[in-house]
Design a protein around this motif. Structure first.
Motif, PDB file in Angstrom:
ATOM      1  N   SER A   1       2.684  50.132   0.680  1.00 26.47           N
ATOM      2  CA  SER A   1       2.142  49.093  -0.176  1.00 26.47           C
ATOM      3  C   SER A   1       3.148  47.955  -0.273  1.00 26.47           C
ATOM      4  CB  SER A   1       1.862  49.653  -1.576  1.00 26.47           C
ATOM      5  OG  SER A   1       0.965  50.732  -1.521  1.00 26.47           O
ATOM      6  N   LEU A   2       2.625  46.752  -0.384  1.00 31.86           N
ATOM      7  CA  LEU A   2       3.492  45.590  -0.567  1.00 31.86           C
ATOM      8  C   LEU A   2       3.748  45.389  -2.059  1.00 31.86           C
ATOM      9  CD1 LEU A   2       2.056  43.000   2.000  1.00 31.86           C
ATOM     10  CD2 LEU A   2       4.181  44.300   2.161  1.00 31.86           C
ATOM     11  N   VAL A   3       5.023  45.306  -2.423  1.00 34.60           N
ATOM     12  CA  VAL A   3       5.405  45.050  -3.802  1.00 34.60           C
ATOM     13  C   VAL A   3       5.523  43.547  -4.035  1.00 34.60           C
ATOM     14  CG1 VAL A   3       7.159  45.424  -5.580  1.00 34.60           C
ATOM     15  CG2 VAL A   3       6.580  47.266  -3.976  1.00 34.60           C
ATOM     16  N   SER A   4       6.188  42.844  -3.115  1.00 36.05           N
ATOM     17  CA  SER A   4       6.351  41.396  -3.222  1.00 36.05           C
ATOM     18  C   SER A   4       6.752  40.846  -1.858  1.00 36.05           C
ATOM     19  CB  SER A   4       7.412  41.024  -4.271  1.00 36.05           C
ATOM     20  OG  SER A   4       8.690  41.497  -3.868  1.00 36.05           O
ATOM     21  N   TYR A   5       6.582  39.542  -1.687  1.00 37.45           N
ATOM     22  CA  TYR A   5       7.035  38.876  -0.464  1.00 37.45           C
ATOM     23  C   TYR A   5       7.273  37.410  -0.788  1.00 37.45           C
ATOM     24  CZ  TYR A   5       1.880  38.638  -0.378  1.00 37.45           C
ATOM     25  OH  TYR A   5       0.550  38.512  -0.707  1.00 37.45           O
ATOM     26  N   SER A   6       8.358  36.881  -0.230  1.00 38.73           N
ATOM     27  CA  SER A   6       8.720  35.477  -0.443  1.00 38.73           C
ATOM     28  C   SER A   6       9.340  34.940   0.832  1.00 38.73           C
ATOM     29  CB  SER A   6       9.694  35.338  -1.620  1.00 38.73           C
ATOM     30  OG  SER A   6      10.822  36.178  -1.444  1.00 38.73           O
ATOM     31  N   VAL A   7       9.364  33.613   0.955  1.00 36.92           N
ATOM     32  CA  VAL A   7       9.813  33.009   2.202  1.00 36.92           C
ATOM     33  C   VAL A   7      10.506  31.678   1.932  1.00 36.92           C
ATOM     34  CG1 VAL A   7       7.567  31.894   2.563  1.00 36.92           C
ATOM     35  CG2 VAL A   7       9.069  32.307   4.523  1.00 36.92           C
ATOM     36  N   ASP A   8      11.562  31.403   2.677  1.00 38.57           N
ATOM     37  CA  ASP A   8      12.181  30.083   2.777  1.00 38.57           C
ATOM     38  C   ASP A   8      11.981  29.610   4.211  1.00 38.57           C
ATOM     39  OD1 ASP A   8      13.094  29.707   0.213  1.00 38.57           O
ATOM     40  OD2 ASP A   8      15.065  30.586   0.577  1.00 38.57           O
ATOM     41  N   MET A   9      11.577  28.364   4.375  1.00 36.56           N
ATOM     42  CA  MET A   9      11.272  27.859   5.712  1.00 36.56           C
ATOM     43  C   MET A   9      11.748  26.422   5.849  1.00 36.56           C
ATOM     44  SD  MET A   9       8.660  25.675   7.002  1.00 36.56           S
ATOM     45  CE  MET A   9       7.236  26.021   5.978  1.00 36.56           C
ATOM     46  N   THR A  10      12.397  26.115   6.944  1.00 35.64           N
ATOM     47  CA  THR A  10      12.796  24.743   7.251  1.00 35.64           C
ATOM     48  C   THR A  10      12.340  24.396   8.669  1.00 35.64           C
ATOM     49  OG1 THR A  10      14.980  25.486   8.027  1.00 35.64           O
ATOM     50  CG2 THR A  10      14.823  24.793   5.731  1.00 35.64           C
ATOM     51  N   ASN A  11      12.040  23.113   8.859  1.00 36.96           N
ATOM     52  CA  ASN A  11      11.531  22.615  10.143  1.00 36.96           C
ATOM     53  C   ASN A  11      10.231  23.307  10.535  1.00 36.96           C
ATOM     54  OD1 ASN A  11      13.633  20.805  10.456  1.00 36.96           O
ATOM     55  ND2 ASN A  11      14.848  22.152  11.756  1.00 36.96           N
ATOM     56  N   GLY A  12       9.412  23.599   9.517  1.00 37.17           N
ATOM     57  CA  GLY A  12       8.142  24.247   9.805  1.00 37.17           C
ATOM     58  C   GLY A  12       6.943  23.522   9.227  1.00 37.17           C
ATOM     59  N   GLY A  13       7.196  22.348   8.637  1.00 34.69           N
ATOM     60  CA  GLY A  13       6.095  21.573   8.083  1.00 34.69           C
ATOM     61  C   GLY A  13       6.028  21.658   6.573  1.00 34.69           C
ATOM     62  N   CYS A  14       5.725  20.509   5.947  1.00 31.16           N
ATOM     63  CA  CYS A  14       5.630  20.433   4.485  1.00 31.16           C
ATOM     64  C   CYS A  14       4.407  19.647   4.042  1.00 31.16           C
ATOM     65  CB  CYS A  14       6.890  19.785   3.911  1.00 31.16           C
ATOM     66  SG  CYS A  14       8.281  20.922   3.728  1.00 31.16           S
TER      67      CYS A  14
END
Length: 359
Positions: A298-311
């Protein structure tokens, strides 16, 4: 003098008395004179001289120090890397970095400012010394935890790493395909995750909550081509006992994807590195307490940091800023995508985007 005393005197004069002093020979007198002059006693040729312990003790101490150093290298390689300038950037550009076994205390040191090329897509980046693909994801030693014995924990860690590989390194998924292998590791009984997956891969445009990029790395084949077959990674798995005796595994991994505009195979093609750091918390539940399926979590949580991928809003794909990589709006927050010393999500701006201080 009585006759008996006279006879004894004559006999001892001939045979010598037992306690009479003996006149030394000429050779003995010569040796004694030399000793009195030089001092000390002569050393016999059969004399045994004990070994000196000072030097031997020094060798014992040296060996002990060397043994302790080898143990430290094996247990805490990141310390040794730090002593010799590891994460601080003191190592040469071609020296691979030691595997990450704990959160670093600082960002990697500055690299020489060199633009990436098709032949050297990681040039001028700390990722040049990172491991390739799955090799950059460290798995910790196993021990019995929660409802699992050591062998079961080892399997849970292996499956957790497989999920991160399938979600972030699978060549088909990177080119926009549905992440079937990763989805197969998710519990089909977790309703909110089922709803997220259904919406993320439907024909409707994704929202911030249903963006597939929250868990999976994807590029549109008509927009971007991956440069070569290597994606650089750095990260680790950790685990602890979670709710109801579950084994809770946390994956914290940074992926570095070198890409170029689709169809531009020229020698001077622009190369941009899209850098993504994900933290995914997975729960391997006790089937006697939670409805689940074998080898799923089971997934408890998920988070992401992204650069040079579009904003510019979620599209379901990374959108590298080709032709605009050097443009950095002043109102956006800054993020060093190679700094793994801070938690994920601490440097994003109000719109969830951040400008990379380097790539």
């Amino acid at each position: 003098m009585p006759d008996e005393e006279w006879e004894r005197f004559l006999r001892e004069s001939v045979e010598g008395a037992a306690d009479a002093p003996v006149e030394p020979s000429a050779r003995a007198r010569e040796v004694q004179a030399r000793l009195r002059k030089d001092g000390g006693q002569p050393q016999g040729w059969r004399t045994y001289t004990p070994a000196r312990r000072g030097r031997r003790t020094a060798w014992y101490v040296t060996g002990l120090v060397a043994a302790v150093a080898l143990v430290l290298v094996g247990l805490f390689p990141q310390w040794v890397v730090g002593w010799f300038g590891g994460d601080g950037g003191g190592e040469s550009a071609g020296t691979p970095m030691a595997a990450e076994s704990e959160r670093p205390t600082a960002a990697p040191g500055a690299e020489q400012a060199l633009r990436p090329t098709l032949d050297e897509p990681f040039r001028g980046s700390p990722a040049a010394r990172w491991a390739d693909g799955p090799d950059g994801i460290t798995v910790p030693p196993v021990r019995a935890t929660g409802w699992m014995d050591a062998a079961q924990v080892e399997r849970a860690l292996r499956r957790s790493k497989e999920f991160m590989v399938a979600a972030g390194l699978d060549s088909g998924v990177l080119r926009g395909k549905r992440p079937e292998r990763a989805i197969a590791l998710l519990s089909p009984h977790q309703r909110d995750v089922r709803e997220y997956l259904r919406a993320a891969f439907s024909s409707a445009p994704p929202t911030e909550e249903t963006d597939p990029l929250l868990l999976f790395s994807r590029f549109r084949p008509d927009q971007a081509d991956l440069v070569g077959d290597i994606v650089k990674t750095r990260g680790r798995l950790t685990y602890r006992e979670g709710e109801r005796g579950a084994v809770e595994v946390t994956a914290d991994v940074t992926f570095v994807y070198p890409v170029t505009p689709a169809g531009d195979g020229g020698a001077d093609a622009e190369v941009i590195r899209t850098i993504v750091r994900r933290e995914v918390v997975m729960s391997w539940d006790d089937p006697s307490k939670v409805v689940t399926e074998p080898d799923t979590m089971s997934l408890v949580s998920y988070s992401v940091d992204m650069t040079n991928g579009g904003c510019s809003g979620p599209t379901g794909y990374f959108v590298p800023p080709f032709g605009r990589a050097d443009q950095q709006p002043a109102d956006e927050s800054r993020l060093d995508p190679y700094d793994r010393s801070e938690p994920v999500g601490t440097a994003t701006g109000a719109d969830g985007c951040a400008t990379a201080t380097r790539s």
